[in-house]
Design an enzyme around this catalytic site. Sequence first.
Site, mmCIF file in Angstrom:
data_model
loop_
_atom_site.group_PDB
_atom_site.id
_atom_site.type_symbol
_atom_site.label_atom_id
_atom_site.label_comp_id
_atom_site.label_asym_id
_atom_site.label_seq_id
_atom_site.Cartn_x
_atom_site.Cartn_y
_atom_site.Cartn_z
ATOM 1 C CB THR A 132 -0.896 -0.014 1.262
ATOM 2 O OG1 THR A 132 -1.463 1.263 1.460
ATOM 3 C CG2 THR A 132 -0.112 -0.345 2.521
ATOM 4 C CG ASP A 133 -1.261 4.966 -0.828
ATOM 5 O OD1 ASP A 133 -1.788 4.246 0.050
ATOM 6 O OD2 ASP A 133 -1.881 5.880 -1.411
ATOM 7 C CD GLU A 134 -3.510 3.326 4.242
ATOM 8 O OE1 GLU A 134 -3.458 3.351 5.480
ATOM 9 O OE2 GLU A 134 -4.526 2.994 3.605
ATOM 10 C CE1 TYR B 221 -3.425 -2.803 5.699
ATOM 11 C CE2 TYR B 221 -3.364 -0.457 5.159
ATOM 12 C CZ TYR B 221 -3.389 -1.790 4.763
ATOM 13 O OH TYR B 221 -3.363 -2.102 3.418
ATOM 14 C CE LYS C 250 0.108 -4.691 2.973
ATOM 15 N NZ LYS C 250 -0.221 -6.040 2.419
ATOM 16 C CG ASN D 128 -7.277 4.878 -0.299
ATOM 17 O OD1 ASN D 128 -6.103 4.935 0.057
ATOM 18 N ND2 ASN D 128 -8.284 5.059 0.533
ATOM 19 N N PRO E 183 -21.063 9.362 7.942
ATOM 20 C CG PRO E 183 -20.007 7.529 8.940
ATOM 21 C CD PRO E 183 -21.184 7.903 8.096
HETATM 22 P P1 NAD Z 1 -9.567 -7.569 1.932
HETATM 23 O O1 NAD Z 1 -9.611 -7.223 3.393
HETATM 24 O O2 NAD Z 1 -10.760 -7.301 1.091
HETATM 25 O O3 NAD Z 1 -9.253 -9.133 1.765
HETATM 26 C C1 NAD Z 1 -8.227 -9.772 2.471
HETATM 27 C C2 NAD Z 1 -8.308 -11.266 2.181
HETATM 28 O O4 NAD Z 1 -7.221 -11.909 2.889
HETATM 29 C C3 NAD Z 1 -9.601 -11.918 2.669
HETATM 30 O O5 NAD Z 1 -10.113 -12.773 1.685
HETATM 31 C C4 NAD Z 1 -9.173 -12.689 3.910
HETATM 32 O O6 NAD Z 1 -9.953 -13.843 4.154
HETATM 33 C C5 NAD Z 1 -7.723 -13.038 3.563
HETATM 34 N N1 NAD Z 1 -6.903 -13.263 4.763
HETATM 35 C C6 NAD Z 1 -6.793 -12.459 5.851
HETATM 36 N N2 NAD Z 1 -5.962 -13.008 6.756
HETATM 37 C C7 NAD Z 1 -5.535 -14.181 6.223
HETATM 38 C C8 NAD Z 1 -4.655 -15.201 6.682
HETATM 39 N N3 NAD Z 1 -4.054 -15.119 7.880
HETATM 40 N N4 NAD Z 1 -4.417 -16.262 5.875
HETATM 41 C C9 NAD Z 1 -5.020 -16.356 4.673
HETATM 42 N N5 NAD Z 1 -5.878 -15.437 4.193
HETATM 43 C C10 NAD Z 1 -6.128 -14.362 4.970
HETATM 44 O O7 NAD Z 1 -8.270 -6.878 1.361
HETATM 45 P P2 NAD Z 1 -8.057 -6.059 -0.012
HETATM 46 O O8 NAD Z 1 -8.605 -4.716 0.151
HETATM 47 O O9 NAD Z 1 -8.477 -6.921 -1.139
HETATM 48 O O10 NAD Z 1 -6.459 -5.918 -0.006
HETATM 49 C C11 NAD Z 1 -5.633 -6.954 -0.544
HETATM 50 C C12 NAD Z 1 -4.175 -6.548 -0.399
HETATM 51 O O11 NAD Z 1 -3.951 -5.332 -1.090
HETATM 52 C C13 NAD Z 1 -3.740 -6.306 1.049
HETATM 53 O O12 NAD Z 1 -2.448 -6.833 1.208
HETATM 54 C C14 NAD Z 1 -3.742 -4.797 1.179
HETATM 55 O O13 NAD Z 1 -2.804 -4.377 2.140
HETATM 56 C C15 NAD Z 1 -3.369 -4.382 -0.217
HETATM 57 N N6 NAD Z 1 -3.865 -3.061 -0.626
HETATM 58 C C16 NAD Z 1 -5.199 -2.757 -0.510
HETATM 59 C C17 NAD Z 1 -5.644 -1.512 -0.946
HETATM 60 C C18 NAD Z 1 -7.123 -1.143 -0.886
HETATM 61 O O14 NAD Z 1 -7.465 0.005 -1.151
HETATM 62 N N7 NAD Z 1 -8.016 -2.059 -0.566
HETATM 63 C C19 NAD Z 1 -4.747 -0.586 -1.470
HETATM 64 C C20 NAD Z 1 -3.402 -0.935 -1.564
HETATM 65 C C21 NAD Z 1 -2.977 -2.183 -1.152
#
Ligand code: NAD
Length: 376
Positions: free
Chosen positions: A153-155, A178, A182, A207, A233
């Site tokens: 993530t960019d965060e 979080y 990461k 995001n 909110p």
């Molecule tokens: P999400 O929360 O929608 O999904 C996470 C998935 O991981 C779920 O299916 C969950 O069951 C699985 N999971 C969680 N813990 C687990 C474990 N211990 N073992 C196996 N599976 C597990 O997440 P997302 O929004 O799809 O994000 C996916 C990735 O992309 C993450 O690594 C996140 O940090 C990164 N990311 C997300 C965003 C965003 O805006 N959503 C932006 C940049 C990066």
Amino acid sequence: MPVEAGRIEDGRRQMGEGSPRKLIVTGGAGFIGSAYIRKVIAETDWQVVNLDKLTYAASPEALAGIEKSGRYRLAMLDICDRSGVDALLAAERPDAIVHLAAETHVDRSIDGAAGFIETNIAGTFTLLEAARRYRDGLPTDRRDAFRFHHVSTDEVFGSLGESGAFSETSPYAPNSPYSASKAASDHLVRAWHHTYGLPVVTSNCSNNYGPYQFPEKLIPLTIARAAQGQTLPVYGDGRNVRDWLHVEDHVEALLAVLEKGRVGETYNIGGNAESPNLDLVTTICALLDRLLPEAPHRPHADLIRFVPDRPGHDRRYAMDAAKIARELGWRPRHTLTSGLEETVRWYLDHRAWWEAILDHKYDTARLGLGAKAKTA
Ligand code: NAD
């Protein structure tokens, strides 16, 4: 930018095999992981094993019917389970691991960070160790072609002022539990490359929004609450800025990074679509006014309420995605205007999906004020 057939052919030749490549995707039942798997199955001939624990955030519905392809299977497993991961790698013999599994909601990390430390840090460590041991046992050509793609993530870069954007060389300065978890995982991935020679590539993205995003995140939360006539909110003064990217653009970028990214490199992915949160929520309200002309709670913007800010709330994120554009030819295809309208329409057309979540998993109550953290 679909992955062209030529690239897939190159990939297969690289593997030194005639058979399709096999990916293990961790977190493939989540928002981005499921979009990634849908794309891989639709546009390539790769096989996919989805390693997912199926936490509250998982949406197996997002992959309904995909088994019919004959190239997909779910392995319900925790990435922290070393013997389970070892057995899966030995049985499936993948050519790459694309690692998305994580705890992902900043507000939940404020209320209780333990699960974030466990999955995002210890889980990534477990996966890296299992991948390293597995790869060491491969024949030379497959060992060289193996990839571990870490999705981040960019965060991790912290908060920006009024101007500028994060590049791949920006210093790490995470501010939430979080983003700190990461950032730690990014560092582990880097170290496993430099110390053990694991062929890794990391992408850091802004995001995301789009179909099947769990309705705890800003855009689906706003749509779901507004569609039900509930208050909306907005944290603090609403001037916190995020750079928004449609999930389909993200997964195209992920395919490009896996296929063409240089080993050991990191790639920033962003939408070049900055918006203050208040403007975003107001735009969603205007879209709902237009798409739901009979709604009793029009204008939806009257539902907006300013609520106490998130502790440690980063002010602004923005990504400089010039490197991935230059090296891999990726650019986003959605504008925020077109992507948001498409997304609002999708949530209105898929009410049953998010209403079931609100009934059984999450009632949209405020999270992240740190109440539990004080006693943890
Ligand atoms: P999400 O929360 O929608 O999904 C996470 C998935 O991981 C779920 O299916 C969950 O069951 C699985 N999971 C969680 N813990 C687990 C474990 N211990 N073992 C196996 N599976 C597990 O997440 P997302 O929004 O799809 O994000 C996916 C990735 O992309 C993450 O690594 C996140 O940090 C990164 N990311 C997300 C965003 C965003 O805006 N959503 C932006 C940049 C990066």
